[in-house]
Motif scaffolding. Structure first.
Motif: not given
Length: 420
Positions: A6-7, A100, A113, A116
């Motif tokens: 996660h972000d 994200h 993102n 990602t």
């Protein structure tokens, strides 16, 4: 339990996010019933889903349904201004979704993102505006090695997919969730209509009654906005490029003008087209002092922002939350809402949960259908099977406690025979 990758801004916001998600769930009985069935049957077991969507409580409930069905889900935000940081935290900490997304992230982070979540090697894509599909096809086609299909839920995205398909560039079967009857009726018309008004009111606190609102575009979203603005006492002017839609607006009693004329009289001008440069430099030059500009189409290209910047001698950022004031050389003030992005999500909370219940129910059932049928499908833009749309409408009527008639056997025979 280990958290998924996660972000997000702050995992400490997760409890608040759970409360927000559960509040939305109360207004989403159809999706809840689908989630309960998915939990029993696990029709998505083993599937990886990559999504580019608005990170809101309503979206969270869709992703909960997919997780209940057995899918692994990775989510990137489709709009930096619509991301609810507490919802993002709850999705990670409580619901096991890879997220994200941060509110207010820059373009470079947005693009990163998308890549990602594609690096999860998804089997299915859920897109909102075709950015995820576009990124995969143009920049990282190798990440589509295991992808078998997907869904697109916006008008703008479906337009892009059709162009890709016409050029032979689309490598996947993509279902146009946006084009179902329930989506257009509930989401586009009632959802966009109400939530756009909500965003304008929150950002300006302006009285709409007696004011002139210009609605650029008279598709389903524009119709819904025009109806609700008229209901609040506004004088509504419509601009269009499609003769059929323009005629429809005239027959519904709206004034229809070219933007060059409408710009001179509009107190509030809202673009709802899915196209670019709808409000250009020559229109901005004609605006009234204090005119409010907003976009409820899709990307932040409907209003020509570089032209607005060039014409301004001063920009006063955030004279109110999500309202920037541009001072022109002759003293006129132009107010831009939500940076020209979606005003209903940037300045408000998007569609009511009850509206998204229908749209996301269609999405969930379409994902189930793709999981079961993808081997029989060819690349291109596909319609949602009629039986899915009908089933969602049936479930919504049941949730509302509404009963309808059924055809008798004689009526079925009559409709099915030309000899009758």
């Amino acid at each position: 339990m280990a958290l998924p990758p996660h972000d997000v801004a702050d995992l400490g916001l997760a409890p608040a996010g759970v409360r927000r998600v559960e509040w939305a769930e109360h207004a989403m009985p159809v999706l809840r019933s689908i989630r309960e069935r998915f939990d029993r049957e696990r029709p998505l077991a083993g599937l990886r889903v990559a999504a580019c969507m608005h990170v809101t409580a309503e979206t969270a409930n869709l992703l909960r349904a997919l997780r209940a069905g057995g899918a692994e889900v990775a989510l990137a935000a489709s709009n930096p201004l619509s991301t609810q940081d507490d919802t993002a935290a709850a999705l990670v900490a409580e619901y096991g979704v890879t997220v994200h997304a941060r509110a207010g992230m820059d373009v470079a982070t947005y693009d990163r993102n998308l890549v990602t979540v594609l690096e999860q090697r998804p089997h299915l894509l859920l897109d909102d505006g075709c950015d995820l599909v576009n990124t995969a096809h143009l920049r990282h086609p190798e990440l589509l090695a295991e992808t078998v299909g997907g869904c697109e839920q916006t008008t703008t995205g479906v337009i892009r997919l059709h162009r890709m398909s016409a050029e032979g560039a689309l490598r996947l079967p993509m279902v146009a969730v946006n084009d179902t009857a329930t989506k257009r009726m509930f989401d586009n018309r009632y959802g966009t209509g109400q939530s756009t008004i909500d965003g304008i009111m929150r950002a300006t606190n302006a009285l709409l009654s007696g004011r002139t609102m210009v609605v650029a575009g008279f598709g389903y979203c524009g119709r819904g906005l025009a109806e609700r603005a008229r209901g609040m006492g506004a004088r509504v002017v419509v601009t269009e490029v499609d003769p059929v839609k323009a005629l429809d607006a005239v027959m519904q009693g709206y004034t229809v003008l070219p933007m060059a004329e409408a710009a001179r009289i509009g107190d509030v001008i809202v673009t709802v087209t899915g196209n670019r440069d709808v409000l250009r430099a020559e229109h901005i030059a004609e605006l009234k002092d204090g005119a409010v500009l907003a976009n409820s189409g899709h990307f932040d290209v409907e209003i020509d922002l570089p032209a607005l910047e060039a014409l301004a001698v001063e920009v006063r950022r955030e004279v109110r939350p999500q309202a920037d004031e541009y001072l022109l050389a002759d003293g006129r003030r132009i107010v831009l809402l939500a940076e020209g992005r979606l005003v209903n999500l940037g300045a408000a909370e998007g569609h009511p949960a009850a509206v998204m219940d229908m749209s996301f129910a269609v999405q969930a059932l379409t994902v189930e259908w793709l999981a079961a049928r993808h081997a029989d499908l060819s690349p291109g833009v596909l319609d949602v099977p009629v039986e899915i749309d009908t089933e969602v409408a049936r479930l919504e009527l049941a949730a509302l406690g509404v009963h309808i008639d059924e055809l008798t056997s004689e009526q079925v025979d009559y409709l099915g025979s030309w000899r009758a």
